[in-house]
Design an enzyme around this catalytic site. Structure first.
Site, mmCIF file in Angstrom:
data_model
loop_
_atom_site.group_PDB
_atom_site.id
_atom_site.type_symbol
_atom_site.label_atom_id
_atom_site.label_comp_id
_atom_site.label_asym_id
_atom_site.label_seq_id
_atom_site.Cartn_x
_atom_site.Cartn_y
_atom_site.Cartn_z
ATOM 1 N N TYR A 72 -37.675 6.603 0.971
ATOM 2 C CA TYR A 72 -37.948 7.694 1.912
ATOM 3 C C TYR A 72 -38.930 8.748 1.395
ATOM 4 C CZ TYR A 72 -33.963 5.641 4.303
ATOM 5 O OH TYR A 72 -33.134 4.765 4.946
ATOM 6 N N ARG B 189 -37.074 -4.122 6.332
ATOM 7 C CA ARG B 189 -35.891 -3.850 5.511
ATOM 8 C C ARG B 189 -34.748 -4.824 5.861
ATOM 9 N NH1 ARG B 189 -34.578 2.273 5.479
ATOM 10 N NH2 ARG B 189 -33.351 1.542 3.705
ATOM 11 N N ARG C 25 -32.772 11.621 -1.593
ATOM 12 C CA ARG C 25 -32.136 10.389 -1.166
ATOM 13 C C ARG C 25 -33.088 9.203 -1.287
ATOM 14 N NH1 ARG C 25 -31.606 8.772 5.142
ATOM 15 N NH2 ARG C 25 -30.310 6.946 4.834
ATOM 16 N N GLU D 100 -38.976 7.769 19.496
ATOM 17 C CA GLU D 100 -38.159 7.417 18.322
ATOM 18 C C GLU D 100 -39.057 7.287 17.093
ATOM 19 O OE1 GLU D 100 -36.455 3.522 18.945
ATOM 20 O OE2 GLU D 100 -35.609 3.421 16.923
ATOM 21 N N ALA E 15 -29.157 6.177 10.763
ATOM 22 C CA ALA E 15 -28.280 5.004 10.874
ATOM 23 C C ALA E 15 -27.717 4.820 12.280
ATOM 24 C CB ALA E 15 -27.142 5.114 9.856
ATOM 25 N N HIS F 146 -39.132 6.651 12.622
ATOM 26 C CA HIS F 146 -38.476 6.306 11.356
ATOM 27 C C HIS F 146 -39.476 6.478 10.228
ATOM 28 C CE1 HIS F 146 -35.058 4.718 13.498
ATOM 29 N NE2 HIS F 146 -35.916 4.128 14.316
ATOM 30 N N ASN G 27 -35.283 11.032 15.035
ATOM 31 C CA ASN G 27 -35.003 10.040 14.015
ATOM 32 C C ASN G 27 -33.481 9.941 13.988
ATOM 33 O OD1 ASN G 27 -34.561 8.403 11.851
ATOM 34 N ND2 ASN G 27 -35.945 9.490 10.449
ATOM 35 N N PRO H 203 -27.991 11.408 10.716
ATOM 36 C CA PRO H 203 -27.201 11.500 9.485
ATOM 37 C C PRO H 203 -27.982 11.180 8.205
ATOM 38 C CG PRO H 203 -26.556 9.580 10.783
ATOM 39 C CD PRO H 203 -27.451 10.414 11.656
ATOM 40 N N ASN H 204 -27.669 11.945 7.183
ATOM 41 C CA ASN H 204 -28.208 11.792 5.822
ATOM 42 C C ASN H 204 -29.655 12.243 5.659
ATOM 43 O OD1 ASN H 204 -25.762 10.598 4.703
ATOM 44 N ND2 ASN H 204 -26.272 8.812 5.956
HETATM 45 C C1 DQA Z 1 -34.348 5.695 8.977
HETATM 46 C C2 DQA Z 1 -34.056 4.196 8.898
HETATM 47 C C3 DQA Z 1 -32.579 3.911 9.127
HETATM 48 O O1 DQA Z 1 -32.323 2.512 9.042
HETATM 49 C C4 DQA Z 1 -31.735 4.612 8.087
HETATM 50 O O2 DQA Z 1 -30.354 4.412 8.351
HETATM 51 C C5 DQA Z 1 -32.069 6.052 7.937
HETATM 52 C C6 DQA Z 1 -33.454 6.498 8.043
HETATM 53 C C7 DQA Z 1 -35.808 6.031 8.594
HETATM 54 O O3 DQA Z 1 -36.247 7.127 8.912
HETATM 55 O O4 DQA Z 1 -36.492 5.203 7.972
HETATM 56 O O5 DQA Z 1 -31.186 6.862 7.637
HETATM 57 O O6 DQA Z 1 -34.138 6.128 10.313
#
Ligand code: DQA
Length: 148
Positions: free
Chosen positions: A25, A109, A20, A100, A79, A102, A76, A12-13
């Protein structure tokens, strides 16, 4: 060696990457990340199939179907990393390896980001290298598949 097929899942997002929270990011869009991964995958004798969804069930359906077409999953989970038992169970349920990634270093964080529910069911995690995390994750997954 046969070409490996890798499912790349963005949670998501991540469709908003580039706009964003660029301080966290960066300014690279998701389309640019997918394009870079596609180029990198050719050099690594692999092919990537990217999918972004804001919906947990869509990601779970894709994980469940992955073994029919793919040898590994790069994810990825955004959240959902921190909240989704269902996503973790789906990853654990399929007989192909997952890596995985990120963009941000989740351990630098907020505290709620320090815990990944999926970490115990993946091969490994790459966190904190911006868009390059995806490339490092792809390399690691392919290395794992070729040496497992
Ligand atoms: C994320 C880190 C997560 O905590 C966050 O909710 C994201 C992006 C990252 O790529 O740094 O949406 O996965």
């Amino acid at each position: 060696m046969n070409t490996l097929s890798i499912l790349v899942l963005h949670g998501p997002n991540l469709n908003l990457l580039g706009q964003r929270e660029p301080g966290v990011y960066g300014s690279t869009s998701l389309a640019e990340i997918d394009q870079q991964l596609e180029q990198a995958s050719r050099r690594l004798n692999a092919k990537v199939s990217p999918l972004q969804s804001n919906h947990e069930g869509v990601l779970i359906d894709a994980i469940q179907a992955a073994p029919e077409q793919h040898q590994g999953i790069l994810i990825n989970a955004a959240a959902y990393t921190h909240t989704s038992v269902a996503l973790r169970d789906a990853i654990a349920a399929v007989p192909i390896p997952t890596v995985e990634v990120h963009l941000s270093n989740i351990y630098r964080r907020e505290e709620f980001r320090h815990h990944s529910l999926i970490a115990p069911v993946v091969v490994g995690q790459i966190s904190g290298f911006g868009p390059h995390s995806y490339y490092l994750g792809l390399q690691a997954l392919i290395y794992h598949l070729n040496h497992a």
